[in-house]
Write a protein that holds these residues in place. Structure first.
Motif, PDB file in Angstrom:
ATOM      1  N   THR A 181      38.848  29.994  47.177  1.00  0.00           N
ATOM      2  CA  THR A 181      39.526  31.231  47.578  1.00  0.00           C
ATOM      3  C   THR A 181      38.580  32.427  47.486  1.00  0.00           C
ATOM      4  N   THR A 520      44.153  33.274  51.808  1.00  0.00           N
ATOM      5  CA  THR A 520      44.789  34.284  50.952  1.00  0.00           C
ATOM      6  C   THR A 520      44.528  35.683  51.497  1.00  0.00           C
ATOM      7  N   ILE A 545      44.996  37.562  42.791  1.00  0.00           N
ATOM      8  CA  ILE A 545      45.133  36.220  43.386  1.00  0.00           C
ATOM      9  C   ILE A 545      44.221  35.237  42.667  1.00  0.00           C
ATOM     10  N   ALA A 554      46.328  26.800  43.480  1.00  0.00           N
ATOM     11  CA  ALA A 554      46.711  27.453  44.730  1.00  0.00           C
ATOM     12  C   ALA A 554      48.207  27.421  44.977  1.00  0.00           C
ATOM     13  N   TRP A 557      50.315  30.690  45.408  1.00  0.00           N
ATOM     14  CA  TRP A 557      50.508  31.411  46.672  1.00  0.00           C
ATOM     15  C   TRP A 557      51.900  31.159  47.265  1.00  0.00           C
ATOM     16  N   GLN A 578      52.417  37.787  54.772  1.00  0.00           N
ATOM     17  CA  GLN A 578      51.578  36.849  54.026  1.00  0.00           C
ATOM     18  C   GLN A 578      51.186  35.686  54.940  1.00  0.00           C
TER      19      GLN A 578
END
Length: 974
Positions: A181, A520, A545, A554, A557, A578
């Motif tokens: 990420t 992300t 994040i 993850a 998310w 998002q």
């Protein structure tokens, strides 16, 4: 020469007086049963960790082979075995040459293959995957991957592969997901990330974009069509009222046509139809523009005989560029104006006259070249095809028809388009042909080129990140890295990756799936991708994040409230959307350099690997994505070296297939022969090309192994009780022993250079030939007599000293290949709870052992010896003698210098005869000759009695105080 177990006379049995080999090293290896015990022993004594401890004082330069992660979704195949064995041989050989060679195995855990397996299980149960909570679904994917990692880990370890098996890296580890990420966020922050709509490889079955590395090409049948586009403007003279003929193998793309391209350097002509048969769709008087080279084939496809058309004149590129055509569907009843637009003609370098008509129908939504032409000339993108490959519901004539059905079979889209053209009189010809087309390697269904909003990494955009040493853009950094920073094995790898990166489009990063690391990022509702505030770029948001991913993975998310949690108080969640696409798994694996090489304590000191090693397919896969990803985040390639190997084929050179039944499973080979035989197959093969394997090939490998094992067994048996007191200084050794040391000196250089260049085939062949030819068939054969029959003589002590030197080098030199066997050999002489050949380095070989003059002399001696042994073989074949010790040949040599050399050595011992005489002069007419007319052998039988201890036939047998023995044996008896 004394035989292994010489017969004795009736009067006296001298067998117990001989120094016969003594060893418990078995002839039969029993590898399948015994190898697991050595694996357990290495784990128990901690060989890998002890090697790392040797480097703690900083004396050893690190070497890192970064493992390209296999996919965690099934048992290993023979390609896996080839790859991991090659990696292991690299690591072990580098370690034994003085490096601190680290190997961290890893697994690729995200992506569609695992997701597909879970979906298959759902479908089998009648469940709807879309109704399952996404986090629960992702957890099922994680558990599936974990199960296969455990299976594959044991299978890899069984191959004898060393590494940190207790601490591998996984792309689904929380820290890994956090770093992936973080690496993606660098693309977000430096401006490389953008959302665009351009053609991508799209799988209608899996409903996601695919990377080039995720497709394979198979033959399939399709309809090729020749379609006329009527010229509506720009024509002059005879081209007025003519038609441009295009050819395509994807009729479904015709409703999306926006232009026609021609080749600016291709010769075109205007052809008039002068007559037609009843079955032709062409009409008398029609005039067609076609490339001259392709006109005969195109007109024949229209069922026209050569007498039914004529060429009127040339048509220049300038004339073509001035033309505008009408879409074939223009004005059709019920078309509702959908195709009432002009179709211009543009020059295109991608157009060839290899097939078709020389005119390429251009649909910017469905091809890379088409898209670039469209972008250059401002053509409109069409959005006629939906995710499931169906035409949009409101498209006239074709609404709802699919290109590919959900089961992967062809839909009716081609058919309905062709039928409509036929009904409108807008088709000149059709033909069923076979083409090679892209298919998903998971679902095996065809894929299409389809424009879809996707997330891309711009590879030609200056990044402005301050890492411009090798260029400002990802592409320039990659191309510079390829040429300046990376060593390629084989060299052809450079050209392959360079050409791919030089020509590739922007990188499609997004996938429309669930199991992976999400993109992300947040996009401003109502904003356009070209707006400066379209993407949210806020370090504080990114940090939140990353912290969550480090702690929760993850999945964070996808949890309820994630948007508000990450946006914080600074942003209104209602204003931001998002993104839920996941990253291309090649971005995952391309990022491994960051969380393995950079972040791990046992990674690389500078975050760069010394070597990436994978199959040739990874030029478009892991080598490629790692290069692009790293050039975007660290400004250069993440590796200093790249080694590529070929694919595995069956014995006939055919691709392996379960349906054909020609696969070779690693476990089957291990169960029958042992892992060392599989490793030896790798070492004996040229891995730079495709490798063949099968039952007969493995039998040959096993035979080579047996011959080598016998060589090592002789060494062990002859060394037995040797001690430091028995050793002789090389300067005091006979010439034959010093020649062996010279060969060891040569081999030391060959082995080190070979291993450094990853030339395992070259190393093994050099060692195997030395062991079987120089040792077993020459040195051992000669020195058996001294080893078995001599007393405590300088000659025997020198031979045993050399055998000890041979042992130390052969066991360590071969240890990277035959990891189990060389451990067994080593422990036979070095027993101990903590002993292992894999804790050793290659022994240093003194430069003083090299003696070129001595080697040249012994090359002459061996040349003469070959003539003698060949002459004796004739006598043995003709049953004149039963063994070479019955002979006392005369060797006649024309060259005085060579004759003098041969007279100065004990040729009877070297040729294993009881006596041998040398005469200078031209060989007599009836002398045996081989390839040199100046060397001849005249056969004579040995005279005297047979020594009952050494079997030589000598005149002095029985005259030395011991019954039936020669003087040498009598002295040994004391």
């Amino acid at each position: 020469m004394c035989a292994d177990t010489p017969a004795t006379s009736d009067a006296v049995d001298y067998k117990d007086t001989l120094n016969l080999p003594k060893t418990e090293f078995p002839m039969r290896a029993g590898l399948p049963q015994r190898e697991p015990g050595w694996l357990a022993r290495w784990e128990e004594i901690g060989v890998y960790d002890r090697l790392r401890d040797k480097a703690k004082d900083g004396s050893r330069k690190p070497f890192t082979l970064h493992d390209g992660p296999p996919y965690a979704n099934g048992n290993l195949h023979i390609g896996h075995a080839l790859n991991k064995i090659l990696k292991d041989m690299v690591v072990r050989s580098q370690q034994m040459m003085g490096r601190d060679a680290r190997y961290i195995p890893g697994w690729d855990c995200h992506g569609l293959p695992i997701e597909w397996k879970i979906e298959e299980a759902y479908r089998a149960k009648g469940q709807d995957k879309d109704k399952v909570d996404v986090v629960d679904f992702r957890q099922e994917c994680r558990r599936f991957a974990e199960g296969w990692i455990d299976v594959q880990r044991e299978e890899f370890k069984r191959l004898g592969v060393t590494g940190t098996w207790d601490k591998p890296y996984l792309t689904m580890d929380y820290h890994s997901e956090r770093v992936i990420t973080e690496e993606f966020m660098k693309f977000l922050m430096n401006g490389a990330l953008y959302q665009g709509s351009k053609p991508v490889m799209w799988s209608p079955v899996e409903k996601t974009a695919l990377a080039e590395a995720e497709v394979e090409y198979h033959d399939r049948q399709t309809d090729a069509v020749w379609v006329p586009f009527a010229i509506v403007s720009g024509a002059t003279g005879e081209t007025e009222g003519a038609k441009v003929v295009i050819w395509t193998t994807t009729p479904w793309t015709l409703p999306q046509n926006r232009a026609i391209c021609f080749g600016p350097d291709i010769s075109y002509g205007l052809y008039e139809i002068t007559g037609t048969p009843a079955e032709s769709w062409a009409k008398t008087g029609d005039r067609y523009l076609i490339a001259d080279k392709l006109a005969p084939e195109a007109l024949a496809a229209m069922r026209l005989e050569p007498t039914m058309h004529r060429r009127l004149r040339d048509v220049t590129a300038g004339e073509l560029a001035a033309l505008t055509c009408a879409h074939p569907l223009r004005g059709a009843e019920g078309a509702q104006g959908e195709w009432d637009y002009d179709v211009p003609l543009f020059p295109g370098d991608h157009v060839t006259d290899d097939a078709g008509t020389g005119f390429v129908h251009t649909a910017p939504s469905h091809g890379d070249d088409d898209f670039e032409i469209g972008r250059k000339h401002g053509l409109a993108m069409t959005y006629n095809i939906l995710d499931d490959s169906s035409f949009r519901p409101d498209l006239p004539f074709f609404a709802g028809e699919q290109i590919i059905k959900p089961n992967g079979k062809p839909g009716d889209a081609n058919k309905v388009v062709i039928d409509k053209l036929v009904s409108l009189g807008k088709l000149l010809a059709r033909k069923r042909i076979t083409i090679s087309d892209a298919h998903s390697w998971r679902s095996k269904a065809p894929v299409i080129r389809l424009n879809r909003p996707q997330w891309f990494a711009a590879i030609d955009k200056p990044l402005g990140d301050g890492m411009d040493q090798y260029g400002e853009t990802i592409r320039t950094r990659a191309l510079t890295s390829i040429d300046q920073l990376v060593e390629w094995t084989p060299k052809t790898g450079r050209n392959r990756l360079y050409s791919m990166i030089e020509a590739r489009p922007d990188w499609v990063l997004s996938r429309q799936r669930a199991w992976g690391v999400p993109l992300t990022c947040f996009i401003k509702k109502g904003a356009q991708p070209t707006d400066p505030d379209f993407l949210l770029r806020d370090p504080a948001v990114n940090a939140r994040i990353l912290d969550a991913f480090e702690a929760e993975g993850a999945d964070a998310w996808y949890k309820p409230g994630a948007k508000a949690r990450f946006l914080g108080n600074e942003y209104d969640p209602e204003e931001w959307e998002q993104v839920f696409d996941i990253l291309d798994v090649w971005f995952d694996s391309g990022s491994t350099h960051a969380f393995v090489l950079r972040d791990r304590e046992d990674g690389s000191e500078d975050g760069i690997a010394d070597l990436y090693l994978e199959g040739t397919d990874q030029h478009r896969g892991w080598f490629h994505s790692s290069m692009l990803q790293a050039c975007g985040t660290i400004g250069r390639a993440p590796y200093r070296g790249v080694l590529t190997h070929g694919f595995t084929l069956d014995e006939k050179g055919m691709k392996m297939s379960k349906s054909i039944g020609n696969t070779v499973a690693p476990q089957e080979v291990i169960d029958q022969y042992g892992a060392d035989i599989l490793r030896l197959w790798v070492a004996q093969s040229d891995y730079t090309v495709d490798l063949r394997i099968g039952p007969e090939i493995l039998k040959g490998v096993a035979d080579s192994y047996r011959r080598l094992r016998n060589t090592m067994r002789f060494l062990l048996g002859s060394l037995g009780d040797v001690t430091a007191a028995d050793r002789v200084d090389p300067a005091d050794m006979p010439e034959l022993e010093r020649w062996v040391l010279h060969r060891l000196s040569e081999l030391d250089e060959v082995v080190r250079k070979g291993y450094a260049a990853y030339d395992f085939q070259g190393v093994f062949q050099a060692l195997f030939n030395f062991a079987t030819t120089d040792l077993s068939a020459f040195y051992f054969d000669i020195r058996k007599d001294a080893l078995y029959c001599d007393g405590d003589t300088p000659r025997r002590r020198a031979a045993r000293t050399v055998l000890e030197m041979l042992f130390e080098r052969l066991t360590t030199w071969l240890a990277p290949v035959l990891v189990f066997t060389m451990e067994e050999v080593w422990l036979d002489r070095h027993p101990g709870d903590a002993s292992s050949v894999h804790l050793q380095d290659f022994p240093e070989t003194p430069a003083s052992w090299r003696d070129a003059a001595l080697a040249a002399k012994w090359a002459d001696i061996r040349r003469v010896r070959r003539v003698v042994t060949a002459a004796l073989e004739v006598q043995r074949r003709d049953k004149v003698i039963g063994a070479s010790l019955e002979a006392a040949p005369l060797v006649q040599i024309a060259d005085p210098a060579l004759a003098a050399t041969i007279k100065g050595v004990g040729m009877d011992d070297l040729c294993i005869t009881s006596a041998l005489s040398v005469m200078e002069g031209e060989p007599q007419d009836d002398a045996f000759r081989l390839d040199d007319p100046g060397i001849g052998v005249v056969f004579h039988k040995a005279e005297g009695e047979k020594c009952q201890r050494c079997w030589k036939i000598l005149p002095d047998v029985g005259s030395h105080g011991h019954a039936g023995v020669c003087g040498r044996c009598a002295e040994a008896l004391g």
